[in-house]
Design a protein around this motif. Structure first.
Motif, short mmCIF file in Angstrom:
data_model
loop_
_atom_site.label_atom_id
_atom_site.label_comp_id
_atom_site.label_asym_id
_atom_site.label_seq_id
_atom_site.Cartn_x
_atom_site.Cartn_y
_atom_site.Cartn_z
N LEU A 4 7.39 1.23 8.05
CA LEU A 4 6.99 0.20 7.19
C LEU A 4 5.69 -0.44 7.47
CD1 LEU A 4 7.41 -1.79 4.84
CD2 LEU A 4 8.73 -3.26 6.28
N VAL A 5 4.39 -0.18 6.81
CA VAL A 5 3.23 -0.78 6.98
C VAL A 5 2.89 -2.01 6.20
CG1 VAL A 5 0.71 -0.24 7.21
CG2 VAL A 5 2.35 1.50 7.64
N LEU A 6 2.75 -3.22 7.05
CA LEU A 6 2.56 -4.20 6.43
C LEU A 6 0.83 -4.41 6.29
CD1 LEU A 6 5.39 -6.61 7.52
CD2 LEU A 6 5.33 -5.32 5.36
N GLY A 7 0.51 -4.64 5.20
CA GLY A 7 -1.43 -4.78 5.03
C GLY A 7 -1.69 -3.12 4.83
N ALA A 8 -0.81 -2.46 4.18
CA ALA A 8 -1.36 -1.18 4.10
C ALA A 8 -2.82 -0.91 3.09
CB ALA A 8 -0.15 -0.43 3.16
N PRO A 34 -1.24 -3.00 -5.84
CA PRO A 34 -0.96 -1.43 -5.54
C PRO A 34 -2.24 -0.76 -6.00
CG PRO A 34 0.72 -2.27 -6.72
CD PRO A 34 -0.23 -3.34 -6.76
N ALA A 35 -3.17 -1.39 -6.99
CA ALA A 35 -4.32 -0.65 -7.24
C ALA A 35 -5.43 -0.43 -6.27
CB ALA A 35 -5.16 -1.56 -8.23
N ASN A 36 -5.12 -1.15 -4.87
CA ASN A 36 -5.96 -0.85 -3.70
C ASN A 36 -5.39 0.02 -2.75
OD1 ASN A 36 -7.65 -3.13 -4.51
ND2 ASN A 36 -6.17 -4.55 -3.45
N LEU A 37 -4.56 0.86 -3.31
CA LEU A 37 -3.98 1.77 -2.32
C LEU A 37 -4.28 3.40 -2.75
CD1 LEU A 37 -0.35 0.64 -1.65
CD2 LEU A 37 -2.23 0.55 0.05
N GLY A 42 4.13 11.15 -0.14
CA GLY A 42 4.89 10.72 1.10
C GLY A 42 5.01 9.16 1.25
N ILE A 43 4.00 8.39 0.55
CA ILE A 43 4.02 6.95 0.47
C ILE A 43 4.96 6.28 -0.55
CG2 ILE A 43 2.36 5.15 0.26
CD1 ILE A 43 2.04 6.77 2.67
N SER A 44 5.65 5.59 -0.29
CA SER A 44 6.50 4.44 -1.05
C SER A 44 5.88 3.18 -1.24
CB SER A 44 8.17 4.41 -0.62
OG SER A 44 8.52 5.75 -0.72
N VAL A 45 5.38 2.82 -2.29
CA VAL A 45 4.67 1.35 -2.31
C VAL A 45 5.58 0.28 -2.65
CG1 VAL A 45 2.69 0.24 -3.59
CG2 VAL A 45 2.37 2.59 -3.13
N ILE A 46 5.37 -0.87 -2.26
CA ILE A 46 6.16 -2.13 -2.38
C ILE A 46 5.35 -3.18 -2.65
CG2 ILE A 46 8.40 -1.48 -1.34
CD1 ILE A 46 7.60 -3.07 0.99
N THR A 47 5.43 -3.99 -3.74
CA THR A 47 4.49 -5.07 -4.06
C THR A 47 4.98 -6.52 -3.60
OG1 THR A 47 3.55 -3.62 -5.64
CG2 THR A 47 2.99 -6.04 -5.70
N GLY A 48 4.50 -7.26 -2.76
CA GLY A 48 4.81 -8.47 -2.38
C GLY A 48 3.94 -8.91 -1.08
N SER A 49 4.47 -10.22 -0.60
CA SER A 49 3.61 -10.92 0.29
C SER A 49 4.36 -10.59 1.75
CB SER A 49 3.46 -12.36 -0.03
OG SER A 49 3.20 -13.08 1.27
#
Length: 209
Positions: A4-8, A34-37, A42-49
């Protein structure tokens, strides 16, 4: 491994994701937008703080390690780093995840004054001293947790790869100046730490002299 990468969506986070996937890991990438990624298979994106304990509680469980790679662009006072540390520690306890890698940097703890003339005399006092006041608190919170933590303290970031050896320092000796490191080197070092269970409960200061 499941990481889990926080600040991906940060500069180190993006490179870390690319390298992690290339090494065969599955990455869960936290971002506020998510637009910044980049689009990486192989990446699962989660949106939050990263400071939202409730959000983290939903997503930490099931991962082998958490990488805290958040950053800011402003020069004012902040509590982002300490607030995220509190939330991450709580969520990792709740999710029974032990391995935490955190990136702080040159200016945290005893590394202050060891980044070369330009960083020590110009960049730190004018631009980064406020964030490092909070990063010091972040480090203290993590050190006093019972997690299997590693706090990575990179030298000032540079685009150009240094031809000399990468120094990895625990106790910072008087007079040592580490002036540069690339973000790709930091990402690779973090993955090496996780894969090899290296530098557990240590604070490696890394860079080129």
């Amino acid at each position: 491994m499941r990481l889990l990468v926080l600040g991906a969506s940060g500069n180190v986070g993006k490179i870390l994701m690319e390298q992690g996937v290339a090494r065969g890991h599955h990455i869960t990438a936290q971002t506020r937008n998510p637009a910044n990624l980049p689009e990486i298979v192989g990446i699962s994106v989660i949106t939050g703080s990263p400071t939202d304990t409730g959000f983290l509680n939903k997503h930490v469980t099931g991962h082998d390690a958490v990488i805290l790679a958040i950053g800011i662009n402003n020069i004012g006072k902040t509590t982002l780093f300490s607030d995220s540390a509190k939330a991450v520690i709580s969520a990792m306890h709740a999710g029974n995840v032990k391995r935490l890698i955190t990136i702080t940097g040159i200016g945290a703890g005893e590394t202050k004054g060891h980044g070369g003339w330009l960083y020590n005399r110009i960049i730190f006092p004018l631009f980064t001293h406020n964030r490092y006041a909070d990063k010091d608190l972040q480090e203290t919170l993590i050190e006093h947790s019972d997690l299997d933590w590693t706090i990575v303290r990179p030298a000032p970031f540079r685009r150009q790869v240094h031809k000399g050896p990468l120094h990895i320092v625990g106790d910072v000796p008087k007079g040592l100046q580490l002036r540069s490191i690339t973000r790709a080197e930091v990402a690779a070092f973090i993955l090496d730490c996780i894969e090899g269970e290296r530098y557990v409960r240590q604070k490696p200061f890394i860079g080129h002299s």
